[in-house]
Each structure stands twice: as structure tokens, then as C-alpha cells.
Scaffold this active site. Sequence first.
Site, mmCIF file in Angstrom:
data_model
loop_
_atom_site.group_PDB
_atom_site.id
_atom_site.type_symbol
_atom_site.label_atom_id
_atom_site.label_comp_id
_atom_site.label_asym_id
_atom_site.label_seq_id
_atom_site.Cartn_x
_atom_site.Cartn_y
_atom_site.Cartn_z
ATOM 1 N N VAL A 1 0.842 -1.204 0.000
ATOM 2 C CA VAL A 1 0.000 0.000 0.000
ATOM 3 C C VAL A 1 0.875 1.251 0.000
ATOM 4 O O VAL A 1 0.560 2.237 -0.675
ATOM 5 C CB VAL A 1 -0.963 0.004 1.212
ATOM 6 C CG1 VAL A 1 -1.758 1.309 1.277
ATOM 7 C CG2 VAL A 1 -1.913 -1.188 1.157
ATOM 8 N N CYS A 2 1.974 1.213 0.727
ATOM 9 C CA CYS A 2 2.833 2.398 0.875
ATOM 10 C C CYS A 2 3.249 3.031 -0.454
ATOM 11 O O CYS A 2 3.116 4.244 -0.618
ATOM 12 C CB CYS A 2 4.054 2.063 1.721
ATOM 13 S SG CYS A 2 3.659 1.523 3.400
ATOM 14 N N PRO A 3 3.743 2.263 -1.438
ATOM 15 C CA PRO A 3 4.150 2.928 -2.679
ATOM 16 C C PRO A 3 2.980 3.572 -3.427
ATOM 17 O O PRO A 3 3.165 4.584 -4.096
ATOM 18 C CB PRO A 3 4.801 1.818 -3.501
ATOM 19 C CG PRO A 3 4.330 0.541 -2.915
ATOM 20 C CD PRO A 3 4.055 0.827 -1.469
ATOM 21 N N GLU B 1 0.456 5.083 -2.037
ATOM 22 C CA GLU B 1 0.210 6.359 -1.357
ATOM 23 C C GLU B 1 1.303 7.377 -1.665
ATOM 24 O O GLU B 1 1.019 8.537 -1.953
ATOM 25 C CB GLU B 1 0.187 6.157 0.161
ATOM 26 C CG GLU B 1 -0.935 5.328 0.677
ATOM 27 C CD GLU B 1 -0.855 5.218 2.182
ATOM 28 O OE1 GLU B 1 -1.859 5.543 2.822
ATOM 29 O OE2 GLU B 1 0.210 4.837 2.718
ATOM 30 N N LEU B 2 2.555 6.937 -1.572
ATOM 31 C CA LEU B 2 3.674 7.848 -1.813
ATOM 32 C C LEU B 2 3.681 8.343 -3.258
ATOM 33 O O LEU B 2 3.983 9.503 -3.525
ATOM 34 C CB LEU B 2 4.989 7.169 -1.456
ATOM 35 C CG LEU B 2 5.166 6.836 0.030
ATOM 36 C CD1 LEU B 2 6.379 5.946 0.233
ATOM 37 C CD2 LEU B 2 5.266 8.081 0.872
#
Length: 187
Positions: free
Chosen positions: A46-48, A50-51
Site C-alpha cells: 500500500v505504501c508505494p 500512497e507515496l
Amino acid sequence: MALINTPIKPFKASAFKSGEFVEVSSEDIKGKWAVFFFYPADFTFVCPTELGDLADKYEELQSRGVEVFSVSTDTHFTHKAWHDASDTIGKINYTMIGDPTGEITRNFDVMREGMGLADRATFIVDPEGIIQAMEITAEGIGRDADDLVRKIKAAQYVASHPGEVCPAKWQEGEETLAPSLDLVGKI
């Protein structure tokens, strides 16, 4: 979690920005609007997304005088490796802070103790270093950069228009409210 309307705590950290390692501190945001965008870990799922979404809004945020700092408990070296390895992360131009000691993550009260990972959390900080908004979501729930931009616009509007507030779903240019006794019970 009573961080709204409190000042951020002083910090110093190593970071990766624009192909270089840089040192950043709480002094760097004085007089500027800032976003602190905490996420659990580099090289995840999920992090990439969002970033990358935030990277797509970075130019617009810069035009509004907002600096962006992503923060994880990874090192600045890991941020560089991820930036080099991922097309999504490779488009990031904002500062990626490494917080391997967890000091900054604990300062914002979003450390998952025992795991050494940050919660998925966003903080909007005004030019005086005061936290004006925060959002924390569960591990599997990604954030929306469009809504973050909307909240920043509302925070900037309220800061520059004392006595006015922004209602739900407020968009720049729409009507605001002026709280008063006459307004009670009429909305």
C-alpha cells in the site's frame, strides 16, 4: 493522541531528496506549511501507492508553500535503494526521512511499539509548527492525496480568515461559515 493544536517536537534526521542524502530538522519547517506523511515500510504494498499519489500532488503543494516529508523507520539508504528500484517511488521529489531510531515516529505518537514500524499517519503542520490536522488509518487502508490537498487548502483558508470555518466537503472558492449565536440550530 491529543496532538491537534500542539507544537511538533524538535528533531534532526538523515533523509533522501532529489538524488542526494540531506540532513533535515524541525528548524527547516519554521515559517512554512508542512506535511509529515508516516508509513510502515519501504518495499511494501500500500505504501508505494500512497507515496506515488502524493508525488503526483507535490508540485501543487509546493505552489501553496507546503513542504512534504515522508517518514518511515527505514534508513535514508533504504529510501535511496527503493527510489532507484521502483518507477512509482522514483518519481518522488519530496524529502524522504529515515527514522531508524523511531524518535520522530514517537514524537508524533504513531510508533507501533514491538514492531518498530510507523502507523499510516498524516499530519498537517502550520508555519508556527503547530499540528492543525491528522489522519491515521489501519494498515490496509490507503490515503488519498486529493483529500489531503483539500484539507491543506481548508487549513490555510482558516488560518488566513479568522472567524471563518470550512464546512464538510468544502472546496476552495466555496462558501465558508462564520460561527455565531445566530447560526446555532440553523444548519
